[in-house]
Design an enzyme around this catalytic site. Structure first.
Site, short mmCIF file in Angstrom:
data_model
loop_
_atom_site.label_atom_id
_atom_site.label_comp_id
_atom_site.label_asym_id
_atom_site.label_seq_id
_atom_site.Cartn_x
_atom_site.Cartn_y
_atom_site.Cartn_z
N HIS A 137 0.84 -1.20 0.00
CA HIS A 137 0.00 0.00 0.00
C HIS A 137 0.87 1.25 0.00
CE1 HIS A 137 -3.55 2.46 1.23
NE2 HIS A 137 -2.63 3.15 1.89
N GLU A 138 1.93 1.26 0.81
CA GLU A 138 2.80 2.43 0.89
C GLU A 138 3.63 2.60 -0.38
OE1 GLU A 138 2.13 4.47 3.12
OE2 GLU A 138 0.88 3.09 4.26
N HIS A 141 1.54 4.38 -2.81
CA HIS A 141 1.47 5.83 -2.59
C HIS A 141 2.63 6.52 -3.31
CE1 HIS A 141 -1.91 6.63 -0.03
NE2 HIS A 141 -1.50 5.81 0.93
N GLU A 190 -6.11 6.65 -1.18
CA GLU A 190 -6.08 5.44 -0.35
C GLU A 190 -6.66 4.24 -1.10
OE1 GLU A 190 -4.51 5.24 2.53
OE2 GLU A 190 -4.00 7.34 2.28
#
Length: 254
Positions: A137-138, A141, A190
């Site tokens: 997930h990071e 980003h 997100e």
């Protein structure tokens, strides 16, 4: 005289607003990895520099790095596995993964350019596949250039607010619209990162359904008094779970 001054104010206000929109149009570029057109006013090298410069301060705010090298090595290994098995390895970013000593705050975040962090409070509740979900997930980003986009969008709305305030004393109204827009876009970031994170997990050989367990952990950590979704940059965990299930079906067919 007053009428002339008012005309000048309107002219200056309109000029500032026009400048904001022209600058925004000039900053438009397509992200080659997500296909999304974004408002970006910095280069990948500048993102990397910002991340490297900010990383020590961010670590200090969370009590420094966790002292156990074995746990840090696991975070590094999982992070690099995700990078090496996805198109993240083709990006210009320099990915580093940091385990923070903070044992109270359940959190993970990424700085522009590839500096990724997870607190021990969250790390200690995860198995390896769930850790992969968080780090994926990071990484998403970073690839999505979400921080750079938010910086550019914030600058746009600040300039727009200034123009509205000079021209018609409507800065507070425009500023409020801008704040709501940034919150909405933040929730979109997100969800995009959740989807890409699922894809990275699958490509690295991890069970993507473990990402749903991560959402359950985050929901439990937030407790019953969590901020309503419309006031938060993060979507409600229940909504994220539904989107994650859709992403799993999209990328794995199950």
């Amino acid at each position: 005289m007053r009428r002339g001054s008012w005309k000048i104010r309107i002219f200056i206000g309109l000029a500032i607003v026009a400048f904001a929109f022209i600058q925004r149009c000039n900053n438009k570029q397509e992200n080659p990895y997500t296909g999304r057109v974004q408002n970006i006013n910095m280069t990948p090298d500048q993102e990397i520099a910002i991340g490297l410069q900010s990383a020590p301060e961010m670590a200090q705010q969370h009590g420094g790095l966790y002292p156990d090298q074995r746990m840090q090595a696991l975070v590094d290994a999982v992070g690099q596995k995700l990078v090496n098995n996805s198109y993240a390895r083709e990006t210009p970013y320099k990915y580093d993964f940091h385990l923070l000593a903070d044992d109270r705050t359940i959190n993970a975040f990424a700085l522009p350019g590839g500096q990724c962090f997870i607190t021990y409070a969250l790390f200690s509740q995860l198995n390896e596949a769930q850790l992969a979900g968080v780090l994926g997930h990071e990484i998403a980003h970073v690839i999505g250039r979400h921080s750079a986009e938010r910086i550019a969008e914030s600058s746009f709305w600040q300039t727009l607010t200034m123009g509205a305030n000079v021209g018609a004393d409507m800065g507070s109204i425009v500023g409020s619209i801008g704040q709501n827009t940034l919150l909405k876009n933040g929730r979109g970031d997100e969800l995009e990162s959740d989807e890409l994170g699922v894809m990275f997990m699958i490509q690295a050989g991890y069970d993507p359904y473990e990402m749903i367990r991560v959402m359950e952990i985050l929901k439990a950590a937030a407790g019953p008094n969590r901020v309503p979704e419309f006031q938060s940059t993060h979507p409600d965990p229940e909504n994220r779970i539904e989107k994650i299930k859709e992403a799993i079906k999209k990328y794995s067919g199950r």
